[in-house]
Design a protein around this motif. Sequence first.
Motif, PDB file in Angstrom:
ATOM      1  N   ARG A 120       0.856  -1.189   0.000  1.00 20.64           N
ATOM      2  CA  ARG A 120       0.000   0.000   0.000  1.00 20.64           C
ATOM      3  C   ARG A 120       0.890   1.236   0.000  1.00 20.64           C
ATOM      4  N   HIS A 121       0.793   2.014  -1.087  1.00 17.46           N
ATOM      5  CA  HIS A 121       1.724   3.126  -1.279  1.00 17.46           C
ATOM      6  C   HIS A 121       1.693   4.130  -0.126  1.00 17.46           C
ATOM      7  N   SER A 122       0.469   4.489   0.314  1.00 18.66           N
ATOM      8  CA  SER A 122       0.376   5.541   1.341  1.00 18.66           C
ATOM      9  C   SER A 122       1.038   5.122   2.646  1.00 18.66           C
ATOM     10  N   SER A 123       0.736   3.892   3.086  1.00 15.92           N
ATOM     11  CA  SER A 123       1.257   3.494   4.396  1.00 15.92           C
ATOM     12  C   SER A 123       2.613   2.807   4.321  1.00 15.92           C
ATOM     13  N   ASP A 124       2.872   2.091   3.213  1.00 15.75           N
ATOM     14  CA  ASP A 124       4.105   1.300   3.141  1.00 15.75           C
ATOM     15  C   ASP A 124       5.271   2.042   2.509  1.00 15.75           C
ATOM     16  N   LEU A 125       4.975   3.043   1.668  1.00 19.04           N
ATOM     17  CA  LEU A 125       6.060   3.675   0.917  1.00 19.04           C
ATOM     18  C   LEU A 125       6.287   5.148   1.257  1.00 19.04           C
ATOM     19  N   ILE A 126       5.252   5.950   1.172  1.00 18.92           N
ATOM     20  CA  ILE A 126       5.435   7.394   1.333  1.00 18.92           C
ATOM     21  C   ILE A 126       5.985   7.706   2.730  1.00 18.92           C
ATOM     22  N   GLY A 127       7.069   8.436   2.759  1.00 20.51           N
ATOM     23  CA  GLY A 127       7.693   8.812   4.029  1.00 20.51           C
ATOM     24  C   GLY A 127       8.727   7.822   4.530  1.00 20.51           C
ATOM     25  N   ARG A 128       8.788   6.648   3.889  1.00 22.87           N
ATOM     26  CA  ARG A 128       9.783   5.651   4.312  1.00 22.87           C
ATOM     27  C   ARG A 128      11.149   5.988   3.728  1.00 22.87           C
ATOM     28  N   ARG A 129      12.182   5.498   4.399  1.00 23.52           N
ATOM     29  CA  ARG A 129      13.532   5.745   3.919  1.00 23.52           C
ATOM     30  C   ARG A 129      13.860   4.768   2.782  1.00 23.52           C
ATOM     31  N   PHE A 130      14.518   5.265   1.749  1.00 18.79           N
ATOM     32  CA  PHE A 130      14.967   4.377   0.676  1.00 18.79           C
ATOM     33  C   PHE A 130      15.911   3.334   1.274  1.00 18.79           C
ATOM     34  N   GLY A 131      15.763   2.093   0.828  1.00 18.28           N
ATOM     35  CA  GLY A 131      16.628   1.029   1.321  1.00 18.28           C
ATOM     36  C   GLY A 131      16.022   0.283   2.485  1.00 18.28           C
ATOM     37  N   SER A 132      14.801   0.694   2.909  1.00 16.17           N
ATOM     38  CA  SER A 132      14.233  -0.001   4.068  1.00 16.17           C
ATOM     39  C   SER A 132      13.399  -1.196   3.616  1.00 16.17           C
ATOM     40  N   LYS A 133      13.122  -2.036   4.595  1.00 12.51           N
ATOM     41  CA  LYS A 133      12.409  -3.281   4.353  1.00 12.51           C
ATOM     42  C   LYS A 133      10.921  -2.996   4.522  1.00 12.51           C
ATOM     43  N   VAL A 134      10.117  -3.462   3.571  1.00 15.86           N
ATOM     44  CA  VAL A 134       8.679  -3.250   3.649  1.00 15.86           C
ATOM     45  C   VAL A 134       7.990  -4.606   3.705  1.00 15.86           C
ATOM     46  N   THR A 135       7.114  -4.770   4.669  1.00 16.24           N
ATOM     47  CA  THR A 135       6.392  -6.037   4.798  1.00 16.24           C
ATOM     48  C   THR A 135       5.097  -5.952   3.996  1.00 16.24           C
ATOM     49  N   CYS A 136       4.893  -6.920   3.138  1.00 14.56           N
ATOM     50  CA  CYS A 136       3.705  -6.932   2.289  1.00 14.56           C
ATOM     51  C   CYS A 136       2.543  -7.592   3.025  1.00 14.56           C
ATOM     52  N   SER A 137       1.353  -7.536   2.405  1.00 11.69           N
ATOM     53  CA  SER A 137       0.146  -7.989   3.114  1.00 11.69           C
ATOM     54  C   SER A 137       0.181  -9.489   3.443  1.00 11.69           C
TER      55      SER A 137
END
Lengths: 308, 478
Positions: A44-61
């Motif tokens: 989810r772009h709004s919660s998972d991506l925007i504002g996050r630091r590049f290079g960080s780990k994102v957990t998918c659904s």
Amino acid sequence: MSFVEYSEFIKEGDVVIIFLGHESMMPIKVEAGAQTQTRYGAIRHSSDLIGRRFGSKVTCSKGGWVYVLHPTPELWTVNLPHRTQILYSTDIANITLMLDLKPGSVVCESGTGSGSLSHAILRTIAPSGHLHTVEFHAQRAEKAAQEFRDHKVAHLVTVRNQDVCKEGFGVVGVADAVFLDIPSPWEAIVHAKKAFKRKGGRLCSFSPCIEQVQRTCETLLEQGFGEICTLEVLQRVHDVRSVTMPLVYLGPEDGGPESAKMTTDPAAEEARPVANPGYQSVTCRTATPPREMAGHTGYLTFATKPRG
Amino acid sequence: MADPLGVESDEEECRICEGEYVVLKRGEVYKSVQVEKRKKVIFEKQWIFMDNAVGQLYGSTFEVDSGGILNLRKPKQDEDSTDNKEAGLDNRHIVDDGKSQKLTRDDIESLKEQGLKGQEIIQQLIDNSTTFKDKTEFAQEKYIKKKKKKYESNVTVLKPSCRILAMMYHGREPGKICHLRYDTLAHMLTMGNIHAGSKIIVFETCAGLVLGSVMERMGGHGSVVQMYPGGGPVRAGMESFGFPSHFHETLHEFPLCKVNALLSGTLNLDEKDMDSQSNDSADKEKSGSSQVSSGGGEEGSSEPQSMEVSLDPAEAKKREEREKLREQKAQEKKAKLEEKRKRLAAAAALLEGRNADGLVIASRFSPCSALLCLLKFVAPSRPFVVYCQYREPLIECYTKLREQGGAISLRLTDSWLRHYQVLPNRTHPVLLMSGGGGYLLSGITVAAAASGAQQKSSEPAAKRIKLDEITSTADSSA
């Protein structure tokens, strides 16, 4: 985010590269409210991506995770939508070096194609250089222009939809370097010559076939180019791994009967892990070549346009 | 952009000035020199005075005369005047008996002494060759080319660039640059995403060539921190680029021996160890010199006392001057140390943010420990690239990084480079090629994994990706 300047955090409108693991990646454009499906579930772009630091780990659904990477021309090259055959980083690296590209260089390129080389050129000539890129296919030219806007490098590039062999680059006396990747480069060399600054510069022509190289070199010589040099460069990837090899059994060392050895030192033999029952083995860390690799991309012909 | 004013200023930039670094070129041979008047330069076993190059345009070709003086050659002079109509069809009548050339070595030497130009000597050689006219057209061309290389003394003066210097070092002194081939260097700069405005950490022992190449790609925008082993940074190769002075303001240096201290937060920027060390040696120097001078004074004092008194005004003045000089020197030394400390602090500040945009390593040292350490200063999602002449040390780096995490997209590569002769009906690869240009490990940093176990468990999963899965995920994103 821009292809010519790093940022720390992801913003709306950015292009990010989702790294799914082991050479598997995909580019996505970040839009508030949007979702992107991966095999690990939705992002989810709004919660998972925007504002996050590049290079960080994102957990998918679905619980799996991916890394979000800052785009670079090299990542773009392996992720871009193909509209044509593209140039890869090995050739791009050599083109960049051999054309003497650096910040401030003015470059003419044809054709634009899928923009793989264009992005690498823009990265190198920013912030003060300029790229004049000519593509005879209208839709490709438009797509490329759109990508340059999305990647925030539009101020560094002018895309022209015309035939370089007939109409040239649309600029005269400005270029430090000219790059040609077209079916008949020899037809564009007079135009290339006009595009150069008075002090001259460097030219490169990329052709897959030796016959094209032959004609190009003849024309370059006729047109007064110097230092004409044709080369080919390939990249070999080495796959790092551990390999285990069994040791051949040559019988007891002291020449005595086999049973004698078994009785003298049975413990040592049993202690070692064996890959094959009955054989000892050695393990070493090495690197192996891939079963298949790119054996030919194209010949790179370089030349210097002298002053005048 | 193409206004006449722009062209004018453009023209000025293209003139060779005194003090500038240039590259001399003859055939495939390059040499980097600084242009200084009345100074001899050796190039290809020939003495050259650079005086006449000053004020000429970059890219000009000069003929070197017997006195080492450069004479500007007019362009288009290098056309072959030796047009020979006669040529053989094949080499069936050519016998290698060593008698085909009637001129002896001494004859040629005396021709040279008479001041004959290269072109004229070659014509003499052709006229005195009994087999030249029987050679095929192609063989004649080859013969002339070979002789030209031997007897012509042209020199082209070029503006230095990464390409030229990389080819120069690779051709002349590959040992000085750890056998880093130019295509490998090209790949480092590209895979490292080196560009204007970034902050790059460089650790190299390639005479400063890699450092200079990185700086050229940054165009004086951003910052470069050179990590150096031993007493001080090596920069000869970087100097050869002849960068304008503002480029040097972007360059910082930091000693590798202080990296651990910086990482653990124990680096004391006011610390006196570096200072006291150099102070000690300075003191020794000083005491040494004062001993010598006092020795001289003693000789004087062996004279009667009255003499010393009578000498007093002059002697006192001298002594005073000496004292002043010493004080000045001490002041300068102190200022230098202060400057050095400031530079160290500036470099430390750049590193401490741990937000560098890239890391480039190319050294003769075992790369693994340096890589693991220096990666800590790099921001996540930034590329890094390590060069090594050998493959095994990079296998070690790869293995350690895989265990430790914090880096993805690891690739161990090398490149294969082949040049071609392109001539009508005679196109083929050049007979000799470089056997190897060294190895590269490249990768991208990511935020450090919370636990190593998780990182490891992801590896096998990643390998199980099927092609259809990739395409389906790619489709869903479109």
